[in-house]
Design an enzyme around this catalytic site. Structure first.
Site, short mmCIF file in Angstrom:
data_model
loop_
_atom_site.label_atom_id
_atom_site.label_comp_id
_atom_site.label_asym_id
_atom_site.label_seq_id
_atom_site.Cartn_x
_atom_site.Cartn_y
_atom_site.Cartn_z
CG ASP A 16 -1.92 0.81 1.17
OD1 ASP A 16 -2.37 1.32 0.15
OD2 ASP A 16 -2.32 1.50 2.53
CD GLU A 20 -3.28 8.32 -4.75
OE1 GLU A 20 -2.94 7.12 -4.20
OE2 GLU A 20 -3.60 9.23 -4.54
N GLY A 50 -8.90 5.74 1.28
CA GLY A 50 -9.69 6.59 2.19
C GLY A 50 -11.00 6.28 2.34
CB ALA A 51 -12.90 3.66 0.99
CB SER A 52 -12.61 4.46 6.71
OG SER A 52 -11.68 3.22 6.98
CG ASN A 81 -7.09 0.63 -0.50
OD1 ASN A 81 -7.65 -0.09 -1.15
ND2 ASN A 81 -6.10 1.62 -0.76
CB ILE A 82 -11.35 -0.70 4.84
CG1 ILE A 82 -12.73 -0.21 3.63
CG2 ILE A 82 -11.88 -0.48 6.27
CD1 ILE A 82 -13.55 -1.25 3.51
CB SER A 94 -9.55 4.62 9.44
OG SER A 94 -8.58 5.53 8.92
P1 13P Z 1 -8.81 4.89 5.69
O1 13P Z 1 -8.08 5.56 6.35
O2 13P Z 1 -10.24 5.49 5.05
O3 13P Z 1 -9.21 3.43 6.05
O4 13P Z 1 -8.14 4.65 4.26
C1 13P Z 1 -7.19 3.44 3.99
C2 13P Z 1 -6.51 3.63 2.89
O5 13P Z 1 -6.75 4.07 1.88
C3 13P Z 1 -5.18 2.49 2.63
O6 13P Z 1 -4.39 2.90 1.51
O1 G3H Z 2 -3.38 4.92 3.57
C1 G3H Z 2 -2.81 4.74 4.64
C2 G3H Z 2 -3.16 3.38 5.41
O2 G3H Z 2 -3.87 3.62 6.35
C3 G3H Z 2 -1.94 3.02 6.03
O3 G3H Z 2 -1.64 3.61 7.14
O4 G3H Z 2 0.99 4.45 7.00
O5 G3H Z 2 -0.39 4.51 9.18
O6 G3H Z 2 0.22 2.26 8.16
P1 G3H Z 2 0.11 3.77 7.88
ZN ZN Z 3 -4.54 4.77 0.82
#
Ligand code: 13P
Ligand code: G3H
Ligand code: ZN
Length: 330
Positions: free
Chosen positions: A93, A145, A233-235, A275-276, A278
């Site tokens: 990621d 991206e 960022g889809a939480s 992506n989830i 949070s």
């Molecule tokens: P959230 O912070 O919305 O869960 O997004 C996670 C994410 O995009 C990881 O790449």
């Molecule tokens: O997009 C970011 C993810 O939530 C990963 O977060 O870099 O704190 O592990 P992190």
């Molecule tokens: Zn992300």
């Protein structure tokens, strides 16, 4: 060099093709530790959902990159022992450089993201193309991206989002050869996706975030028919967990995320990966805080990490069944 195929993993190509045809999205859940990994895999096995296990650069340094790699391998074995045949991808990621992507590919990742979104356009293309050329030799899929999400992406903090420009997507995909594209249409990382000033309030005084820019997504789909799109960022920043955290000594004022119905709608479009991270963090923290408030004498980590893992399994099953629609597509 370890090939992901020898670890029982798959890349994302076939997953995305089926998700596009079936109008659902593949869940990409981040993990940093054993309980998160167990919960993600158990939740996906029990709902018969394909899954992308996501590892950030931060996760690799937190858990140790070698240990994390073996944990994923052990996770695949655990799932097979449960009798589940679900496809599992191991994905980097927000890869920050060619070298990070290369190191992951060599240690058995089946998919990588090279995040050049903070670079100028031509530099993003150059860096992404280099990763694609390397990754494709090993049949590893690559996510690029375009556009910038507000919030924190590992070390990069963007104050404001920059929406993806539909005019750029065809050129970017053709010149880089990426297998999927992460776009910016109003989502953002973390538990505070919008300031109260960006939101309205409903009759109960609850913050309502601005809707995602589905018009931009539609423009992108027109220019890239049938091409897999990714939402970071889809939480949803599940309100029940925020309340549970705050009721048990936490302090998360004005935390707000992406409403589930908007994610459901996105999942039926060209968005093939959601992506989830949070929401999983919130679920675990809510459960841990409750244990400490209810049982102040507790000090066995299994007694608070166990409930946290259980809550995360519940969340993952809900996401797969009711939000992403990936359940029963394993
Ligand atoms: P959230 O912070 O919305 O869960 O997004 C996670 C994410 O995009 C990881 O790449
Ligand atoms: O997009 C970011 C993810 O939530 C990963 O977060 O870099 O704190 O592990 P992190
Ligand atoms: Zn992300």
């Amino acid at each position: 060099m370890i090939n992901y195929k020898d670890l029982g993993l798959v890349n994302t190509r076939d997953m995305f093709k089926k998700a596009m045809e079936g109008k659902y999205a593949i869940p990409a859940y981040n993990f940093n530790n054993m309980e998160q990994l167990q919960a993600v895999l158990t939740g996906c096995a029990e709902t018969n959902s394909p899954v992308i296990l996501q590892v950030s650069k931060g996760a690799r340094s937190y858990a140790n990159e070698t240990l994390l790699r073996y944990m994923a391998e052990g996770g695949v074995k655990m799932v097979r022992d449960m009798g589940a045949t679900i496809p599992i991808a191991l994905h980097l990621d927000h890869g920050d450089s060619f070298e990070t992507c290369q190191s992951c590919i060599e240690s058995g990742f089946s998919s990588v993201m090279i995040d050049g979104s903070h670079h100028p356009y031509e530099k993003n293309i150059e860096e992404t193309k280099k990763v694609v050329e390397y990754a494709h030799q090993f049949d590893v899929t690559v996510e690029g991206e375009l556009g910038v999400l507000a919030g924190i992406e590992d070390d990069v903090v963007a104050a404001k989002s920059v929406y993806t420009q539909p005019d750029q997507v065809e050129d970017f995909v053709n010149r880089t050869g990426v297998d999927s594209l992460a776009i910016s249409i109003g989502t953002s990382h973390g538990a505070f996706k919008f300031t109260p000033a960006q939101c309205t309030r409903n009759e109960d005084g609850v913050l309502v975030p601005p809707p995602l820019r589905f018009d931009i997504l539609e423009e992108i789909e027109k220019r890239l028919p049938g091409f897999p799109i990714v939402l970071h960022g889809a939480s949803s920043v599940v309100p029940e967990y925020v309340e549970m955290i705050n009721a048990n000594g936490g302090s998360l004022a004005d935390a707000v995320g992406i409403p589930e119905e908007q994610l459901r709608k996105a999942a039926t479009s060209a968005v093939c990966k959601i992506n989830i991270d949070s929401d999983g963090r919130l679920a675990m923290t809510a459960a841990v805080r409750k244990v400490f408030v209810d049982s102040p004498g507790e000090f066995d980590p299994r007694k608070f990490l166990g409930p946290a893992r259980k809550e995360l399994i519940k969340l993952i099953k809900h996401k797969n069944e009711a939000v992403l629609g990936s359940a029963q597509h394993g």
